[in-house]
Design a protein around this motif. Structure first.
Motif, PDB file in Angstrom:
ATOM      1  N   ASP A  35      38.072  48.588  41.608  1.00  0.00           N
ATOM      2  CA  ASP A  35      38.207  47.135  41.619  1.00  0.00           C
ATOM      3  C   ASP A  35      38.329  46.637  43.054  1.00  0.00           C
ATOM      4  O   ASP A  35      38.902  47.306  43.914  1.00  0.00           O
ATOM      5  N   SER A  66      29.254  48.096  32.504  1.00  0.00           N
ATOM      6  CA  SER A  66      30.117  48.816  33.440  1.00  0.00           C
ATOM      7  C   SER A  66      30.467  48.054  34.712  1.00  0.00           C
ATOM      8  O   SER A  66      31.376  48.466  35.423  1.00  0.00           O
ATOM      9  N   ASP A  72      28.694  40.035  33.860  1.00  0.00           N
ATOM     10  CA  ASP A  72      28.791  41.452  33.535  1.00  0.00           C
ATOM     11  C   ASP A  72      27.395  42.044  33.635  1.00  0.00           C
ATOM     12  O   ASP A  72      26.457  41.582  32.965  1.00  0.00           O
ATOM     13  N   THR A  99      32.674  51.515  29.959  1.00  0.00           N
ATOM     14  CA  THR A  99      32.671  50.135  29.453  1.00  0.00           C
ATOM     15  C   THR A  99      33.790  49.343  30.103  1.00  0.00           C
ATOM     16  O   THR A  99      34.834  49.877  30.481  1.00  0.00           O
ATOM     17  N   LEU A 100      33.555  48.029  30.200  1.00  0.00           N
ATOM     18  CA  LEU A 100      34.536  47.118  30.772  1.00  0.00           C
ATOM     19  C   LEU A 100      35.507  46.629  29.701  1.00  0.00           C
ATOM     20  O   LEU A 100      35.159  46.529  28.526  1.00  0.00           O
ATOM     21  N   GLU A 101      36.700  46.301  30.138  1.00  0.00           N
ATOM     22  CA  GLU A 101      37.714  45.776  29.246  1.00  0.00           C
ATOM     23  C   GLU A 101      37.471  44.291  28.985  1.00  0.00           C
ATOM     24  O   GLU A 101      37.064  43.543  29.881  1.00  0.00           O
ATOM     25  N   SER A 118      37.569  53.914  37.441  1.00  0.00           N
ATOM     26  CA  SER A 118      37.225  52.504  37.622  1.00  0.00           C
ATOM     27  C   SER A 118      37.630  52.080  39.025  1.00  0.00           C
ATOM     28  O   SER A 118      38.619  52.561  39.580  1.00  0.00           O
ATOM     29  N   GLN A 166      35.673  35.885  30.880  1.00  0.00           N
ATOM     30  CA  GLN A 166      34.306  35.657  31.339  1.00  0.00           C
ATOM     31  C   GLN A 166      33.721  34.348  30.818  1.00  0.00           C
ATOM     32  O   GLN A 166      32.640  33.946  31.240  1.00  0.00           O
ATOM     33  N   VAL A 223      34.812  44.550  39.347  1.00  0.00           N
ATOM     34  CA  VAL A 223      35.326  45.710  38.614  1.00  0.00           C
ATOM     35  C   VAL A 223      34.137  46.573  38.211  1.00  0.00           C
ATOM     36  O   VAL A 223      33.170  46.074  37.627  1.00  0.00           O
ATOM     37  N   TRP A 224      34.223  47.849  38.543  1.00  0.00           N
ATOM     38  CA  TRP A 224      33.155  48.795  38.197  1.00  0.00           C
ATOM     39  C   TRP A 224      33.759  49.954  37.413  1.00  0.00           C
ATOM     40  O   TRP A 224      34.575  50.716  37.935  1.00  0.00           O
ATOM     41  N   ALA A 225      33.384  50.051  36.155  1.00  0.00           N
ATOM     42  CA  ALA A 225      33.773  51.196  35.339  1.00  0.00           C
ATOM     43  C   ALA A 225      32.768  52.302  35.618  1.00  0.00           C
ATOM     44  O   ALA A 225      31.738  52.436  34.945  1.00  0.00           O
ATOM     45  N   ARG A 230      31.338  44.244  36.590  1.00  0.00           N
ATOM     46  CA  ARG A 230      31.682  42.827  36.465  1.00  0.00           C
ATOM     47  C   ARG A 230      31.865  42.239  37.850  1.00  0.00           C
ATOM     48  O   ARG A 230      32.612  42.793  38.684  1.00  0.00           O
TER      49      ARG A 230
END
Length: 762
Positions: free
Chosen positions: A616, A556, A552, A32-34, A614, A48, A606-608, A558
């Motif tokens: 970036d 996962s 997003d 998951t993204l922060e 992760s 976002q 950004v890819w989780a 962004r």
């Protein structure tokens, strides 16, 4: 590069990445993204949902990357330059999207605004901030003329400190590393009245030996510390937070920084014509005929009061009083002779007051306020051309030659602003804002010549006593009593409305597309080196068009992508040139040229990839052009401190063990070719890539932590500043410049360093 071409490129790039990323997200559904919060629009919002190109780095991200000083943030923000200026450790050179200010002399206004908790840092001296008690750093790209006001035509950098947690606690942080690095940081919070009053304290003592040394110091200087590029800095901060009622918050803060690091010596790229000292073997080695002392002090108070009048309305007051002082020794020629030496001091103080309100109801919000700034910026420097003076005027008894300049540029600014966001329906919204600024400046300059070596004060070098009348003054204005001080300083005023208009389309819960037009205003100014009674340079204006998409892709991935075009009008043009017919002259051209244009792209991804990994990416692309202007002495060849490409690729990997939590971090940062001065390509840096590595650890209960970091692992050499006082003949050979020597000097970023960090939370 046209905006339409960039838009097409963005569409293709994002579309091409989606399929791969989505398949990865399906396999790693737990990733998951922060949620990132920013205050780019003066209220706390989800990154976002903000229609602004902004990078936000929280404390955890800064720690895992080993970021310890503000200049390192440039790696993570596309099209951004944050570097140490020439000659000192603490003076900042800042450019965003090709817009900034090269010369840090008093009176010149920056093009990128630096803020600490919404308090404006007016001068570049001392603006290279070491990170202490930081919550996050935000980089806002593009003109911020509506909400942040003048001198943010390139953008703004916000340093946000942590608020109190409410519990008594303390933390000690120790770092040791390459070149004798020894850092100590202490922070503490103490509840004075439960839930009502808290005291916070922070202290840092940061030291490091030099990356190089001064190989020869003139005998007349007595004992001098030979370290070059060393660090000797202390900083402290005290904060009192009060919550007398549930809806009222008050913060009173004081901070002070003292930098006793040596003046930095530059690296001669050409051998001297007047000495037999060879070009040093290391870019961090130098020569000097001056004291190596350097001192920078800055301190200030701030008062913030935030009143939540109701669920919809908040009123905030931000007041500050800041001052800074520095004295420095800049050896332009970097030889053991007094060919071109400049001892100087700067003194700045300012006060600011801002009353701000924010109102939000369903479908509508507005932020507005009134801002007032009153500042005085003064300085004094002696341009010592001693070798030239003795050669040219020795028959007249000259013991040197000094061009002495003293002056002040005082500024008063008042502004009223408002910006509103209106939801038209569930998908469409508009942003409308404007700021009205009134700016008044007054200035004086005392400029004269003495046929001896003159220093700013007695004792500047061993045994020196400053004459009562050091120069034959040439002042801009009237000086009826002959004391070198103007009866009536020159003054001028300007006013400007800077608008912002935008439209946002919320395609779905995870996709926002926006387009905006914004304008920035950089203050006009007087020439602090003036030799004639000249008018002020006009303000600079930047018009910016920006189109962006923030998306997003599930939980996962962004991708935030922006394309923009900038029209930079009435750019203030500054150059110092010698007069071949008058060796005592130190002429400066200050005025305005037609302007420049910049088209560009910024992409942050950004890819989780999993719970543990992760990745970036931050990519910046710029295409800048300066308009030809026949009024300038030398054609401008490009935008300074602005590479066509910047790229950062990083990976962060988390793993848990019985010993605690580990975080491994690696990033590769690339900067394309760039020049340091717009009127010459003699100081040009080739593109380079830098690798940084880090491994951090935290004990299972979180009270003990540590980190091992390697910066610039491949030991790249790259220019961050310089001086160019050399002529070029028609055949390309070099000619003597000001002072009679081939002065082409550069300063460099940090070499490879390794440091180990250890901390304990009480």
């Amino acid at each position: 590069m046209k905006l339409s071409v960039l838009a097409t490129a963005v569409t293709l790039a994002v579309t091409g990445q989606v399929a791969t990323a989505q398949s990865g997200a399906e396999k790693k559904r737990q990733a998951t993204l922060e949620v990132v919060e920013v205050t780019a629009r003066r209220t706390t919002e989800n990154l976002q949902e903000v229609p602004v190109s902004v990078t936000s780095l929280g404390a955890e991200a800064l720690n895992s990357a080993g970021v310890s000083v503000l200049t390192e943030v440039q790696q993570f923000s596309p099209n951004t330059t944050l570097q140490n200026s020439r000659g000192t450790n603490s003076t900042l050179t800042a450019f965003i999207r090709g817009v900034g200010q090269q010369d840090p002399l008093w009176g010149y206004e920056p093009g990128v605004g630096i803020y600490i908790d919404d308090v404006y840092m007016a001068r570049p001296q001392g603006a290279v901030l070491d990170l202490l008690n930081v919550e996050r750093i935000e980089v806002l790209r593009g003109p911020q003329g509506t909400l942040y006001g003048k001198n943010t035509i390139g953008g703004a950098v916000k340093y946000v400190t942590k608020r109190m947690s409410g519990d008594a606690n303390a933390q000690v942080d120790v770092t040791v590393g390459s070149y004798g690095q020894q850092d100590l940081k202490l922070t503490a919070e103490l509840p004075l009245v439960k839930d009502k009053a808290y005291l916070g304290l922070g202290y840092a003592d940061l030291s490091r030996d030099g990356f190089g040394e001064y190989l020869i110091i003139a005998d007349s200087m007595g004992y001098q510390d030979p370290e070059n590029y060393n660090k000797d800095l202390t900083a402290m901060r005290a904060t009192l937070e009060l919550t007398p009622t549930d809806n009222l918050f008050i913060q009173l803060a004081y901070d002070q920084t003292e930098d006793d690091s040596n003046a930095k010596g530059g690296y001669r790229l050409l051998p001297s014509l007047l000495t037999n000292a060879p070009v040093p073997g290391s870019v961090f080695d130098s020569y000097t005929s001056m004291p190596t002392d350097n001192y920078v002090e800055l301190k200030g108070f701030s008062l913030t009061a935030e009143w939540n009048v109701s669920d919809e309305l908040t009123v905030k007051y931000i007041g500050a009083s800041r001052e800074s002082y520095s004295d420095t020794n800049i050896d332009f020629d970097n030889t053991p002779l007094d060919i071109f030496d400049v001892p100087a001091f700067y003194d700045d103080e300012n006060t600011s007051h801002e009353v701000q309100f924010s109102y939000a109801k369903e479908g509508y919000s507005v932020v507005g306020g009134i801002y007032n700034y009153d500042g005085e910026s003064c300085g004094h420097f002696d341009a010592i051309l001693g070798f030239l003076g003795r050669a040219a005027y020795g028959a007249l008894g000259a013991t040197g030659l000094t061009r002495e300049v003293t002056g002040c540029n005082n500024s008063k600014s008042t502004a009223v602003y408002a910006q509103s966001s209106i939801e038209l329906n569930d998908q469409w919204s508009v942003t409308i804002g404007a700021r009205y600024t009134e700016e008044e400046k007054e200035a004086f300059v005392k400029n004269g010549v003495n046929l001896s070596n003159v220093y700013p004060s007695s004792g500047w070098i061993p045994g020196y006593v400053r004459p009562a009348t050091a120069v034959f003054p040439q002042v801009l204005g009237r000086d009826t009593n002959g004391d070198g001080v103007l009866d009536a300083p020159k003054s001028e005023d300007w006013s400007r409305v800077t608008p912002r208009v935008g439209v946002e389309y919320q395609m779905d819960d995870q996709t926002m597309i926006y387009a905006s037009y914004g304008q920035g205003f950089k203050s006009g100014t007087f020439n602090p080196r003036a030799t004639i009674n000249e008018r002020a340079a006009d303000p600079e204006i930047v018009d910016s068009l920006e189109v962006g998409i923030k998306k997003d892709w599930g939980a996962s991935l962004r991708t935030n992508v922006t394309v923009f075009t900038i029209d930079h009008q009435d750019r203030q043009y500054i150059t110092v040139t010698p007069d071949p017919n008058d060796p005592t002259a130190l002429n400066q051209n200050l005025g305005n040229i037609k302007g420049s244009t910049v088209d560009g792209l910024e992409a942050e991804i950004v890819w989780a990839a999993s719970d543990a990994l992760s990745i970036d990416v931050a990519l910046g692309i710029l295409d800048g052009k300066i308009e030809n202007d026949p009024t300038i002495a030398a054609p401008l060849v490009g935008l300074s401190n602005t590479p066509d490409y910047t790229l950062n690729v990083g990976a962060t990997y988390y793993f848990d063990t019985a010993m605690g939590n580990f975080t491994a971090r690696a990033n590769y940062y690339y900067r394309d070719d760039y020049i340091l001065f717009e009127d010459s390509d003699l100081l040009a840096q080739d593109g380079y890539g830098m690798v940084n590595l880090g491994l951090t650890w935290e004990s299972p209960n979180g009270d003990v932590y540590g980190g091992l970091y390697v910066k610039n692992a491949t030991d790249e050499e790259y220019m961050v500043g310089g001086y160019n006082f050399v002529g070029v003949a028609a055949d390309g050979s070099y000619l003597p410049g000001l002072g009679g020597d081939q002065t082409l000097v550069s300063y460099y970023g940090d070499p490879r360093t390794v440091h180990l960090n250890f901390g304990y939370r009480f």
